[in-house]
Design an enzyme around this catalytic site. Structure first.
Site, short mmCIF file in Angstrom:
data_model
loop_
_atom_site.label_atom_id
_atom_site.label_comp_id
_atom_site.label_asym_id
_atom_site.label_seq_id
_atom_site.Cartn_x
_atom_site.Cartn_y
_atom_site.Cartn_z
CE LYS A 1 -3.35 -2.28 -0.14
NZ LYS A 1 -3.73 -2.24 -1.50
CD GLU B 1 -7.63 3.08 -0.19
OE1 GLU B 1 -6.59 2.50 0.15
OE2 GLU B 1 -8.00 3.17 -1.38
CB SER C 1 -0.92 0.03 1.22
OG SER C 1 -1.65 1.25 1.21
CG HIS D 1 -4.85 -0.75 3.77
ND1 HIS D 1 -5.14 -0.23 2.51
CD2 HIS D 1 -4.05 0.17 4.37
CE1 HIS D 1 -4.54 0.93 2.37
NE2 HIS D 1 -3.86 1.20 3.48
CG ASN D 2 -7.34 -1.68 -0.57
OD1 ASN D 2 -6.31 -1.41 0.06
ND2 ASN D 2 -7.34 -1.81 -1.87
C1 6PG Z 1 -3.22 1.39 -1.66
C2 6PG Z 1 -4.57 1.50 -2.34
C3 6PG Z 1 -4.58 0.91 -3.70
C4 6PG Z 1 -5.96 0.92 -4.35
C5 6PG Z 1 -6.43 2.26 -4.74
C6 6PG Z 1 -7.69 2.29 -5.60
O1 6PG Z 1 -3.23 0.86 -0.58
O2 6PG Z 1 -2.21 1.85 -2.19
O3 6PG Z 1 -5.51 0.84 -1.57
O4 6PG Z 1 -4.12 -0.41 -3.58
O5 6PG Z 1 -5.88 0.16 -5.49
O6 6PG Z 1 -6.64 3.02 -3.60
O7 6PG Z 1 -8.71 1.50 -5.14
P1 6PG Z 1 -10.17 1.62 -5.80
O8 6PG Z 1 -9.97 1.81 -7.28
O9 6PG Z 1 -10.88 0.34 -5.50
O10 6PG Z 1 -10.79 2.82 -5.18
#
Ligand code: 6PG
Length: 496
Positions: free
Chosen positions: A185, A192, A131, A188-189
């Site tokens: 991960k 996010e 990430s 994590h997303n």
């Molecule tokens: C990271 C992000 C990355 C992710 C983008 C877009 O940790 O660097 O999570 O891996 O791919 O943030 O995600 P979306 O296109 O699903 O919004």
């Protein structure tokens, strides 16, 4: 004596792969790169990789021949079919003990399967969450490697060198076996997505109920970034809101179409939450909100037909409802965002704990919070609180039960109630913030109305229920000894 050949190879020179390779080389690990399209490799070696010592090859057999066993080959290709395509070609060329690392956003069940398939060939497969976006890959990402411990021990010096570092150490740790690295991960997303939705809702209340222009909102986020909410996403938000579109002279956010896209990691998170019955309502709300935003045509149609509440007043009324004057209103929104974030992280951490138990991964939640304090997209001051909470009590059932976190939630929940009440009165949707408060309010109830649901289930389906006053499984004869009579059809009344 000839110089030893490099151990490390990297496959896939899209921007994440390119930058990760530069990071590895800068930290003193010689490496060889390969890309399916050779011209891309040549451009890279002549361009940003020039002078770094990175070398390139044109075929996979050349890559394998150039590397010293045990080989450490990092895949930075698109998640899904491309990963399997590379593995099918690569695995037969490798020797027992070689390691393949998948650094893409792969689905954790795919990583489980790939690990088993490679293990059958005496190869070690590491599914590693990476990430931090392009800059993270270049200057220090947060790394979440899962798979065989033995492979991690070999990779550790390199991973530690290339990861971001904070006061709490390098942002990498051994996550656990199987697909656990990619699972972490994925969470994590999911978190996010939750953070981004909560921030977007707060911005919406500011621009619509408080009639603030984007640049003023940028200042508010910048100020919040110096306090409890300090985080990369708040910083990004402030910079984005301040950015002026050169073509129109307007803040760029005001000309960006309001239809959010996604690549699926948020959806996977809620699918897993449903499967493990460990709810993540704020992540769910965030994914749903993106899906609804993407139905733009429908929203435009509905906006002409469905009426919202009459605006209950102007800016000063909104400020009053949020707690007083302009400063008090913003303080409520700051509290609301902080409170909702805590609730959302509590949901995500609980899901991690549930997965750890179900899949016997033995995840260290404190360590996971620690490696998220830097490098990654959700890095935030608040992660240090999570790290501390789980290090003091690794068995903590829910983050909200930590005394310190509970106190901070109590101090900020009033702001969330005011923000939601205001948004509702103005007809502004705040599904993420509402779900965060509902999660908190649901957790703290001794008596939920689920007793009525159990009674209904038993009434129409003899599904049985438990009682509060005695042991055993119970069923009520809702109609006494009589057989229920034939149902009377509903009398449907239609308006003329
Ligand atoms: C990271 C992000 C990355 C992710 C983008 C877009 O940790 O660097 O999570 O891996 O791919 O943030 O995600 P979306 O296109 O699903 O919004």
């Amino acid at each position: 004596m000839s110089e030893q050949r490099p151990h490390v190879g990297l496959i896939g020179l899209a921007v994440m792969g390119e930058n990760l390779a530069l990071n590895i080389a800068r930290n003193g690990f010689p490496l060889v790169v390969y890309n399916r399209t050779t011209v891309r490799t040549e451009e890279y070696l002549a361009g940003s990789a020039a002078g770094t010592g990175i070398t390139g090859v044109a075929t996979l057999p050349d890559l394998v021949a150039t590397l010293e066993p045990p080989r450490q080959i990092i895949l930075m290709v698109k998640a899904g079919v491309p990963v399997d395509a590379v593995l099918t070609e690569l695995a037969p060329l490798l020797d027992p003990g070689d390691i393949v690392v998948d650094g893409g956003n792969s689905y954790f069940r795919d990583s489980e399967r790939r690990e088993a398939e490679l293990a059958a060939q005496n190869l070690m497969f590491v599914g590693m969450g990476v990430s931090g976006g392009e800059l993270g890959a270049l200057w220090g990402p947060s790394l979440m490697p899962g798979g065989p411990r033995e492979a991690y021990d070999i990779l550790e010096p390199m991973l530690t060198a290339i990861a971001a570092t904070t006061d709490y150490g390098p942002c990498v740790t051994y996550i656990g076996p199987g697909g656990s690295g990619h699972y972490v991960k994925m969470i994590h997303n999911g978190i996010e997505y939750g953070d981004m939705q909560l921030i977007a809702e707060t911005y919406d209340v500011m621009r619509r109920a408080l009639a603030m222009p984007a640049t003023e909102i940028a200042d508010v986020f910048a100020a919040w970034n110096t306090r409890a909410l300090e985080s990369y996403l708040i910083e990004v938000t402030s910079e984005v809101l301040r950015f002026i579109d050169t073509e129109t002279g307007q803040p760029i956010v005001d000309v960006i179409l309001d239809a959010a896209e996604q690549k699926g990691t948020g959806r996977w998170t809620i699918e897993s939450a449903l499967e493990l019955a460990s709810p993540v309502p704020t992540i769910d709300a965030a994914v749903t909100a993106r899906n609804l935003s993407a139905l733009r045509g429908l929203r435009v149609q509905a906006s002409e037909v469905l009426m919202g509440p009459k605006s209950p007043g102007g800016v000063s009324d909104a400020q009053a409802m949020l707690g007083g004057d302009a400063d008090a209103a913003l303080a409520s929104l700051e509290s609301a965002l902080y409170f909702s974030k805590v609730s959302s992280y509590a949901q995500g951490m609980s899901l991690l704990a549930a997965a750890s138990t179900t899949y016997t991964w033995d995840l260290n939640l404190s360590e996971i919070a620690r490696i998220w304090t830097g490098g990654c997209i959700i890095r935030a001051a608040f992660l240090a609180d999570i790290m501390r909470a789980y290090s003091e009590n690794p068995e903590l059932t829910n983050l909200l039960l930590d005394v310190n976190v509970a106190r901070k939630s109590d101090e900020t929940v009033g702001g969330a109630r005011r923000a939601i009440a205001t948004a509702r009165s103005w007809g502004i949707p705040v599904p993420g913030t509402s779900s965060a408060l509902d999660y908190f309010d649901t957790l703290r109830q001794i008596a939920l109305p689920a007793n009525l649901i159990q009674a209904q289930r038993d009434f129409f389906g003899a599904h049985t229920y438990l009682r509060t006053d005695r042991e055993g499984i119970h069923h009520t004869l809702w109609h006494g000894d009589e057989q229920p009579s034939e149902p009377v059809p509903l009398q449907i009344v239609t308006d003329a």
